[in-house]
Design a protein around this motif. Structure first.
Motif, PDB file in Angstrom:
ATOM      1  N   LYS A  78       0.548  -1.269   0.215  1.00 52.01           N
ATOM      2  CA  LYS A  78      -0.073  -0.250   0.152  1.00 52.01           C
ATOM      3  C   LYS A  78       1.232   1.303   0.128  1.00 52.01           C
ATOM      4  CE  LYS A  78      -3.404   2.217   2.267  1.00 52.01           C
ATOM      5  NZ  LYS A  78      -4.666   2.152   3.663  1.00 52.01           N
ATOM      6  N   GLY A  79       0.441   2.206  -1.184  1.00 51.88           N
ATOM      7  CA  GLY A  79       1.152   3.276  -1.234  1.00 51.88           C
ATOM      8  C   GLY A  79       2.484   3.519  -1.797  1.00 51.88           C
ATOM      9  N   SER A  80       3.005   1.972  -2.253  1.00 50.79           N
ATOM     10  CA  SER A  80       3.968   2.147  -2.768  1.00 50.79           C
ATOM     11  C   SER A  80       3.680   1.655  -4.255  1.00 50.79           C
ATOM     12  CB  SER A  80       4.786   0.878  -2.729  1.00 50.79           C
ATOM     13  OG  SER A  80       4.579  -0.622  -3.261  1.00 50.79           O
ATOM     14  N   ALA A  81       4.938   1.845  -5.489  1.00 51.58           N
ATOM     15  CA  ALA A  81       4.798   1.676  -6.712  1.00 51.58           C
ATOM     16  C   ALA A  81       3.964   0.372  -7.489  1.00 51.58           C
ATOM     17  CB  ALA A  81       5.967   1.583  -6.984  1.00 51.58           C
ATOM     18  N   GLU A  82       3.910  -0.747  -6.052  1.00 51.39           N
ATOM     19  CA  GLU A  82       3.376  -1.365  -6.570  1.00 51.39           C
ATOM     20  C   GLU A  82       1.705  -1.212  -6.151  1.00 51.39           C
ATOM     21  OE1 GLU A  82       4.682  -5.922  -5.039  1.00 51.39           O
ATOM     22  OE2 GLU A  82       6.055  -4.458  -4.462  1.00 51.39           O
ATOM     23  N   MET A  83       0.697  -0.325  -5.353  1.00 49.81           N
ATOM     24  CA  MET A  83       0.055   0.314  -5.062  1.00 49.81           C
ATOM     25  C   MET A  83      -0.083   1.769  -4.927  1.00 49.81           C
ATOM     26  SD  MET A  83      -3.511  -1.568  -2.392  1.00 49.81           S
ATOM     27  CE  MET A  83      -3.033  -2.978  -3.318  1.00 49.81           C
ATOM     28  N   PRO A  84      -0.045   2.338  -5.602  1.00 47.69           N
ATOM     29  CA  PRO A  84       0.131   3.941  -5.509  1.00 47.69           C
ATOM     30  C   PRO A  84      -1.333   4.127  -4.848  1.00 47.69           C
ATOM     31  CG  PRO A  84       0.339   3.419  -7.684  1.00 47.69           C
ATOM     32  CD  PRO A  84       0.507   2.443  -7.168  1.00 47.69           C
ATOM     33  N   ILE A  85      -1.323   5.352  -4.249  1.00 46.23           N
ATOM     34  CA  ILE A  85      -3.142   6.012  -3.017  1.00 46.23           C
ATOM     35  C   ILE A  85      -3.204   6.885  -4.394  1.00 46.23           C
ATOM     36  CG2 ILE A  85      -4.074   6.285  -1.484  1.00 46.23           C
ATOM     37  CD1 ILE A  85      -3.811   3.406  -2.531  1.00 46.23           C
ATOM     38  N   SER A  86      -3.632   7.309  -4.700  1.00 47.53           N
ATOM     39  CA  SER A  86      -4.418   8.179  -5.663  1.00 47.53           C
ATOM     40  C   SER A  86      -4.630   9.714  -5.353  1.00 47.53           C
ATOM     41  CB  SER A  86      -5.654   8.041  -6.885  1.00 47.53           C
ATOM     42  OG  SER A  86      -5.534   9.538  -7.255  1.00 47.53           O
ATOM     43  N   PRO A  87      -4.407  10.543  -5.439  1.00 47.92           N
ATOM     44  CA  PRO A  87      -5.001  11.731  -4.091  1.00 47.92           C
ATOM     45  C   PRO A  87      -6.126  11.930  -4.972  1.00 47.92           C
ATOM     46  CG  PRO A  87      -3.631  13.389  -6.414  1.00 47.92           C
ATOM     47  CD  PRO A  87      -2.926  10.877  -5.618  1.00 47.92           C
ATOM     48  N   ALA A  88      -7.139  11.189  -5.879  1.00 45.13           N
ATOM     49  CA  ALA A  88      -8.551  11.046  -6.152  1.00 45.13           C
ATOM     50  C   ALA A  88      -9.328  11.013  -4.921  1.00 45.13           C
ATOM     51  CB  ALA A  88      -8.936  11.326  -7.545  1.00 45.13           C
ATOM     52  N   ILE A  89      -8.979  10.035  -4.186  1.00 52.26           N
ATOM     53  CA  ILE A  89      -9.457   9.510  -2.703  1.00 52.26           C
ATOM     54  C   ILE A  89      -9.547  10.385  -2.127  1.00 52.26           C
ATOM     55  CG2 ILE A  89      -7.837   8.069  -1.887  1.00 52.26           C
ATOM     56  CD1 ILE A  89     -10.267   6.354  -1.179  1.00 52.26           C
ATOM     57  N   ASN A  90     -11.159  10.757  -1.160  1.00 53.04           N
ATOM     58  CA  ASN A  90     -10.922  11.828  -0.169  1.00 53.04           C
ATOM     59  C   ASN A  90     -10.665  11.093   1.271  1.00 53.04           C
ATOM     60  OD1 ASN A  90     -11.325  13.222   1.640  1.00 53.04           O
ATOM     61  ND2 ASN A  90     -13.655  14.520   0.441  1.00 53.04           N
ATOM     62  N   MET A  91      -9.651  10.935   1.128  1.00 56.04           N
ATOM     63  CA  MET A  91      -8.836  10.777   2.780  1.00 56.04           C
ATOM     64  C   MET A  91      -9.556  11.102   4.045  1.00 56.04           C
ATOM     65  SD  MET A  91      -7.503   7.689   1.479  1.00 56.04           S
ATOM     66  CE  MET A  91      -7.002   7.322   3.089  1.00 56.04           C
ATOM     67  N   ASP A  92     -10.123  12.149   3.514  1.00 56.84           N
ATOM     68  CA  ASP A  92     -10.269  12.729   5.227  1.00 56.84           C
ATOM     69  C   ASP A  92     -11.964  11.980   4.951  1.00 56.84           C
ATOM     70  OD1 ASP A  92      -8.706  14.701   5.467  1.00 56.84           O
ATOM     71  OD2 ASP A  92     -10.023  16.094   4.012  1.00 56.84           O
TER      72      ASP A  92
END
Length: 230
Positions: A78-92
């Motif tokens: 999670k969060g690596s190059a194998e599974m980047p997290i997009s800023p398009a998901i609202n983490m708030d």
């Protein structure tokens, strides 16, 4: 059939709805299914329903067998190059992903070997009335789940209990869950309107039921293999 689910409720970052849809239904879905321990994934969007339904517009259902193993594998990528997290998901506003164990009953019209994509579903989140947790479970596992599955317009009903393995402890606001798949959306919702509001031994003030329509077909590891290695 898998014996556990990870359910993720989320919203897009305002103004990034198109990017959210492209990422979640594309690379993130593929990366998720590629993760060891994850068997499949399917995305849904909220539709109108007759019950209290919370604030999240999107649902992802990941199927898995071993929550502890899968969480460990997801933590590696999670969060690596194998599974980047997009800023398009609202983490708030994203709900921490929750792991659930499940028991399932299907209507007589659907074979237990059918593992195709889910149709419209109702995701119910419940708490038992005080001191009634065991009675709540017993009522569903000994007839209640079958009665829900056999209502007109309903295809299958799953009873969910929170797994011990969780990403964060604050996911325990609701300890009991239902995933009810509909054969006929309008008929099924009509059949379930009173039934879900009056489940035996449920806390009448601490529950919600959210209607979700599928955005994509269920993606399995075989599907990912065909997409990435045509």
């Amino acid at each position: 059939m898998s014996n556990a689910l990870q359910l993720v409720l989320s919203n897009p970052t305002p103004g990034m709805e198109a990017e959210f849809d492209e990422w979640y239904g594309g690379s993130h879905l593929i990366h998720g299914v590629e993760t060891p321990g994850v068997l499949s994934g399917q995305r849904f969007r909220r539709a109108g329903g007759p019950w209290p339904s919370g604030v999240h517009d999107y649902l992802m259902i990941w199927e898995l067998d071993d929550p502890a193993f899968t969480l460990a594998e997801l933590a590696k990528v999670k969060g690596s190059a194998e599974m980047p997290i997009s800023p398009a998901i609202n983490m708030d506003t994203v709900q921490p992903p929750t792991m659930w164990r499940r028991a399932e009953v299907r209507s007589a019209a659907r074979s237990t070997t059918d593992s195709t994509s889910l149709h419209t579903i109702v995701f119910g989140l419940y708490n038992a009335a005080e001191g009634q947790t065991e009675a709540f479970a017993e009522s569903l596992l000994h007839g209640g789940l079958a009665r829900l599955a056999d209502l007109p317009g309903v295809r299958a009903a799953q009873y969910l209990t929170l797994a011990d393995e969780q990403i964060r402890g604050n996911c325990r606001k609701y300890s009991q869950g239902l995933v009810i798949e509909l054969d006929d959306e309008q008929q099924g919702l009509t059949s379930l309107t009173d039934a879900l509001a009056t489940l035996p031994h449920a806390d009448p003030d601490r529950w919600m039921a959210i209607v979700f329509r599928p955005l994509d077909k269920r993606m399995t590891k075989q599907d990912v293999e065909r997409l990435t290695h045509p």
